[in-house]
Design a protein around this motif. Structure first.
Motif, mmCIF file in Angstrom:
data_model
loop_
_atom_site.group_PDB
_atom_site.id
_atom_site.type_symbol
_atom_site.label_atom_id
_atom_site.label_comp_id
_atom_site.label_asym_id
_atom_site.label_seq_id
_atom_site.Cartn_x
_atom_site.Cartn_y
_atom_site.Cartn_z
ATOM 1 N N LEU A 104 0.814 -1.106 0.196
ATOM 2 C CA LEU A 104 -0.544 -0.496 0.678
ATOM 3 C C LEU A 104 0.588 1.374 -0.312
ATOM 4 N N ASP A 105 1.937 1.283 0.559
ATOM 5 C CA ASP A 105 2.863 2.041 0.612
ATOM 6 C C ASP A 105 3.241 2.893 -0.450
ATOM 7 N N HIS A 106 3.462 2.127 -1.514
ATOM 8 C CA HIS A 106 4.075 1.848 -3.424
ATOM 9 C C HIS A 106 2.619 2.647 -3.724
ATOM 10 N N TYR B 260 10.916 9.155 7.865
ATOM 11 C CA TYR B 260 9.180 8.257 7.703
ATOM 12 C C TYR B 260 10.585 6.953 8.185
ATOM 13 N N ARG B 261 10.211 5.323 8.694
ATOM 14 C CA ARG B 261 10.541 4.274 8.412
ATOM 15 C C ARG B 261 9.534 3.395 8.072
ATOM 16 N N LEU B 262 9.724 2.785 7.308
ATOM 17 C CA LEU B 262 8.953 1.669 6.911
ATOM 18 C C LEU B 262 7.992 0.879 8.337
ATOM 19 N N ARG B 263 9.308 -0.040 8.940
ATOM 20 C CA ARG B 263 9.047 -0.276 10.036
ATOM 21 C C ARG B 263 10.152 0.023 11.605
ATOM 22 N N ARG B 264 9.279 -0.019 12.165
ATOM 23 C CA ARG B 264 9.625 0.245 13.395
ATOM 24 C C ARG B 264 9.251 -0.508 14.357
ATOM 25 N N PRO B 265 10.388 -1.268 15.383
ATOM 26 C CA PRO B 265 10.345 -1.653 16.364
ATOM 27 C C PRO B 265 9.754 -1.456 17.371
ATOM 28 N N ALA C 103 6.511 8.279 18.913
ATOM 29 C CA ALA C 103 7.560 9.324 17.762
ATOM 30 C C ALA C 103 7.269 7.676 15.916
ATOM 31 N N THR C 104 6.939 7.030 16.008
ATOM 32 C CA THR C 104 6.666 6.989 14.278
ATOM 33 C C THR C 104 5.939 8.919 13.496
ATOM 34 N N VAL C 105 5.061 8.502 14.903
ATOM 35 C CA VAL C 105 3.893 9.993 13.613
ATOM 36 C C VAL C 105 4.602 11.147 13.911
ATOM 37 N N MET D 299 3.229 3.039 7.787
ATOM 38 C CA MET D 299 4.345 2.427 8.256
ATOM 39 C C MET D 299 3.945 1.985 9.482
ATOM 40 N N LEU D 300 4.700 0.677 10.011
ATOM 41 C CA LEU D 300 4.338 -0.483 10.438
ATOM 42 C C LEU D 300 5.011 -0.588 11.851
ATOM 43 N N VAL D 301 4.591 -0.555 12.785
ATOM 44 C CA VAL D 301 4.852 -0.604 14.151
ATOM 45 C C VAL D 301 5.057 -1.768 14.471
ATOM 46 N N GLU D 302 6.300 -3.031 15.011
ATOM 47 C CA GLU D 302 6.065 -3.995 15.728
ATOM 48 C C GLU D 302 6.614 -4.101 17.301
ATOM 49 N N PRO D 303 5.541 -4.569 17.877
ATOM 50 C CA PRO D 303 5.711 -5.053 18.921
ATOM 51 C C PRO D 303 6.378 -6.166 19.443
ATOM 52 N N SER D 304 7.112 -6.761 20.290
ATOM 53 C CA SER D 304 7.182 -7.940 21.227
ATOM 54 C C SER D 304 6.191 -8.185 21.876
#
Length: 267
Positions: free
Chosen positions: A158-160, A231-236, A225-227, A170-175
């Motif tokens: 979708l980003d493309h 820009y970074r596609l993935r943020r752990p 922080a992401t908002v 963007m994606l935020v990836e929690p553990s």
């Protein structure tokens, strides 16, 4: 400068609640999508809108409500999600459909409803809450992991498509995070006794990690922080997620496999 408008799905508890509080506290005008606004505890600075991400009409009505009240949506945080625990073999079609209806199709419904206004404004940010299970396997959470893998593919594609309109994804990836999602995850209705020993060991291992995991406030800080960041596609979303991202990319496959089985109590 105009106050930015944020819509967060699944804002009644956990990461959604914490994120609504964090963004409202940072000066954003925040709308929280919840299924039952009248039964949801108030959050200072947050306006609730009735939204069930499983229902097209409900989603469209909620988005129209936000646009009427605020005029625009600058940031969409797709947070609503459900989990499911059990062997892949024991998972029914109905259980799979219910899971994907929220975690994948729910995101798709909200994205389709919000994007026309973002395209008109030539500006917007869509933040999809994924998981480290969007790039790692998860024994006895195979369908949940599948839904997050699907969300990651959807988001990157979708980003493309939308960046030409000034919109980014963007994606935020929690553990593991200390929320009800992991603690009260739904179990498959079907039971296959051959898996029971390994399943119980895995559930116990996950529950132990959840009990020692950071609270949802830590993920909310990462979303803020992401908002506000570049820009970074993935943020752990936390230190463990960063480590797992690194290991997935650079560690030998047998080492990753061994570590994962240990984490899920399968040694």
């Amino acid at each position: 400068m105009k106050q930015k408008v944020v819509l967060i799905t699944g804002a009644s508890s956990g990461i959604g609640d914490a994120t609504a509080r964090a963004l409202a506290g940072a000066g954003y005008r925040v709308f929280g999508g919840v299924r039952a606004p009248g039964a949801t505890s108030a959050i200072p600075g947050v306006e609730f809108v009735e939204m069930d991400v499983k229902d097209d009409d409900s989603v469209r009505s909620a988005v129209d409500d936000v646009l009427k009240r605020a005029g625009r949506i600058d940031v969409l945080v797709n947070n609503a999600g459900v989990s499911l625990v059990g062997p892949v073999e024991a998972t029914s079609d109905a259980e799979v459909a219910a899971l994907f209806d929220v975690n994948v199709f729910g995101v798709l419904r909200v994205v389709r409803a919000v994007l026309p206004s973002m395209r008109r404004e030539k500006s917007g940010l869509i933040v999809n809450i994924s998981s480290v299970l969007g790039f790692l396997p998860a024994p006895f959470m195979g369908l949940y992991a599948s839904s997050k893998h699907a969300l990651e593919g959807l988001s990157e594609s979708l980003d493309h498509e939308v960046r030409g309109f000034g919109v980014r994804v963007m994606l935020v990836e929690p553990s593991f995070t200390r929320t009800k999602l992991d603690i009260n995850a739904t179990r498959t209705a079907s039971v296959i006794t051959d898996y029971e020993t390994a399943l119980h060991a895995s559930v116990d291992a996950v529950q132990q990690q959840v009990s020692n995991a950071p609270p949802p406030d830590s993920v909310a800080k990462s979303i803020l922080a992401t908002v506000e960041g570049t820009y970074r596609l993935r943020r752990p979303a936390d230190g463990r997620a960063k480590l797992l991202t690194f290991l997935r990319r650079f560690a030998p496959a047998p080492q990753v496999d061994k570590s994962l089985r240990k984490a899920f109590g399968l040694n």
